[in-house]
Design a protein around this motif. Sequence first.
Motif, PDB file in Angstrom:
ATOM      1  N   SER A 228      44.647  44.635  30.682  1.00  0.00           N
ATOM      2  CA  SER A 228      43.839  44.526  31.892  1.00  0.00           C
ATOM      3  C   SER A 228      42.602  45.414  31.807  1.00  0.00           C
ATOM      4  O   SER A 228      42.661  46.540  31.308  1.00  0.00           O
ATOM      5  CB  SER A 228      44.672  44.915  33.117  1.00  0.00           C
TER       6      SER A 228
ATOM      7  N   GLN B 206      41.339  46.965  34.065  1.00  0.00           N
ATOM      8  CA  GLN B 206      41.455  48.122  34.956  1.00  0.00           C
ATOM      9  C   GLN B 206      41.603  49.426  34.175  1.00  0.00           C
ATOM     10  O   GLN B 206      41.197  50.484  34.651  1.00  0.00           O
ATOM     11  CB  GLN B 206      42.632  47.960  35.897  1.00  0.00           C
TER      12      GLN B 206
ATOM     13  N   LYS C 152      49.474  41.073  30.239  1.00  0.00           N
ATOM     14  CA  LYS C 152      48.432  41.095  31.267  1.00  0.00           C
ATOM     15  C   LYS C 152      48.270  42.483  31.887  1.00  0.00           C
ATOM     16  O   LYS C 152      47.189  42.811  32.387  1.00  0.00           O
ATOM     17  CB  LYS C 152      48.740  40.071  32.363  1.00  0.00           C
TER      18      LYS C 152
END
Length: 347
Positions: free
Chosen positions: A241, A243, A237
């Motif tokens: 991600s 991000q 994760k």
Amino acid sequence: MKVTRSNVYSRGVILSVVVITLLMTVLPLWVSNNAIERLTVLFIYITLAAMWNTLAGFGGLISIGQQLFFGLGAYATIRLSDLGVTPFVALVLSALIVGLLSWPISRFMLRLRAGEFAIGMWVLASIGHLLVNLDPLIQGETGISLIALNQYPIETRRTLIYWSALIGMLGLLLGLFCLLRSRAGIAMQAIRDNEEAADSIGVDPEKVKRWFFLFAAFGTALAGALWLAQASTFQPKAYFSVQWTAYMIFMVLVGGIGRFEGAILGALLFFVVETWFAATGVWYLVGLGAVAMLCSLFLPKGLWGFIEQRLGIQLIPVGYQVTSPTSQIAKPSPKETLCRHSEKPSS
């Protein structure tokens, strides 16, 4: 008229890069361990920004799913190390494997256009995340550590990771520079500006875009593998991600999309902001978003685009420049200009 591919600034940049590289190589002998780790992070950020700029800035392929290759690069490193491959060899091999894997992915992803391509890459990254979670070795979201690195003393390991990140960054930047100055690079920028027009003059858009897609996937995977070596732990994760792609977009937009220098400048600014304000928590992310919005509204070409437009400076030109020697242009004197304006037309 004279056509050139360099200028006085770019020639100075070459010398500066050589000197800085030599200094960076021996830097671990002088600075603290924390400084070495932070510089390693900076090299990875520059690599990520340059790879996203390769697709979006020079190819017009806006992707919000590059975390797919970042996560796969780290995952492949874990898998290869588990098979007994030396960790620092696994870094390179994992990037090569992910680069080869991106070839069949490009066969169908590059058929998508604009927003479809961006969303398609994000969906593909989510699928990759789920598939990695199914591997018993990874233990789901619990993750696993790169245990093979423990065979090196911590000081040696830190220095080797630093040198690997430095060599990887410089190698990818040099490769991108050569690619952009080649016929394929010129063709890719023509496709970005007008794909139909490029196709009409004999450019094969699908083939050219596929090579750029593969190069960006390889570089992003190498950055993911290096981040794993630096962090030592792998949690799906965290590596898959979105991000990571958000950080890439921020660095390129703020620095200057479609400009070689822009990605590097954006990565430097992001690194400084993160170093100073990351401890502020959620306000740090709010600040990044606000800066990105302001740059999009008031500096659409980014900081380097603004500098280039105002000062006319190109440090790393990747295209052609047409110049006209001033010595060949006869400029009239102020007296001659005044006489010409004062002359009356004859009847």
